[in-house]
Design an enzyme around this catalytic site. Sequence first.
Site, PDB file in Angstrom:
ATOM      1  CB  SER A 145     -32.118  26.621 -34.936  1.00 38.76           C
ATOM      2  OG  SER A 145     -33.401  26.775 -35.480  1.00 38.76           O
ATOM      3  CG  ASP A 289     -32.901  34.789 -34.233  1.00 33.96           C
ATOM      4  OD1 ASP A 289     -33.390  34.068 -35.118  1.00 33.96           O
ATOM      5  OD2 ASP A 289     -32.118  34.376 -33.368  1.00 33.96           O
ATOM      6  CG  HIS A 316     -32.476  31.479 -37.052  1.00 30.82           C
ATOM      7  ND1 HIS A 316     -32.864  31.464 -35.727  1.00 30.82           N
ATOM      8  CD2 HIS A 316     -32.521  30.184 -37.462  1.00 30.82           C
ATOM      9  CE1 HIS A 316     -33.126  30.222 -35.355  1.00 30.82           C
ATOM     10  NE2 HIS A 316     -32.927  29.431 -36.381  1.00 30.82           N
TER      11      HIS A 316
END
Length: 337
Positions: A145, A289, A316
């Site tokens: 991320s 995601d 995610h």
Amino acid sequence: QNLMKKKSFKLIMIFGIIKKITILLLILFFTSCNEKINDPVKIIPISTEYGEFNVWTKKIGNNPTKKVLLLHGGPGANHQYFKSFESFFPNEDIEFYYYDQLGSTLSDNPQIEDLWTIEHYVEEVEQVRKALGLTKDNFILLGHSWGGILGLEYALKYQNNLKSLIVSNMVPSVPDYNDYANNVLAPQLDPEILKEIRSYEAVKDYTNETYLGLIHEHYYPKHVMRIPANEWPKDVSNAFAEINFPIYLKMQGPSEFGIVGDASLKNWDVTERLNEIKVPFLSIGATYDTMDPVQMEWMASQVQDGTYLNCPNGSHMAMWDDQQNYFEGLIDFINQL
């Protein structure tokens, strides 16, 4: 004469006791030194223009050619949600390092906004690399991320120090990320829920508890981690609960529902520079995601030596909700380096 014998005996006893105590102290000293040498936790001083601050790292395993430094997301989250790696990497003899970035849970939190920048964190990672003794022959950088943004930026400046770069669940463009969130994922929400969310966004009330509650209840279980929020693993819940919200708000914004408001990352985009990355590269994406899996696959085609790993059941946090695909593909990539 008897008195002399008694005194001699006492002296012998005293010297014997002193000798034993000395030996014991030496044993304790060297044991302590050895424990410090083998202590997996290493506190690393980070030099900045505002002074020196400490960041926390922890080593797991030992392998001279495979050393993975984990960059957590947020910004402002912490290493805890990477705990799932402990169930996979040690069995494959992969050495890895937890690391809380400056401002995160176990590291110093100087609360200096000028340090909440990509430029600072890139230099911080480089100082951590040097302190851990990582080199181009063994240094594998894995960013998830926000950590993926940081990993890409680090590679664009310091890739000569890398053996490999792995970007997990991140696209190379925040404007594209926002476009995907707004035009692909948002319409999948219940129309009434989306209407209420948009009403708060229209007046830029991004930190309203009701607004955030709607996102956490309706968006996160579909796209952040495909597990009901009340069943999230403790390590994930703790990482979210302990997030440094001022850093997160300034750089990312109030939630994972796109990057909004005046967040400093909202215009970040390195799509035009991907072809500069020469080291072996793995992009990890997931079908559900918050990021576009098509773009994450495309990113792997734009670097000079890229591979794409898709997690068909994941979101995610695919290292939790699609572990089989995530770790099988990740470990296979590392073992082929």
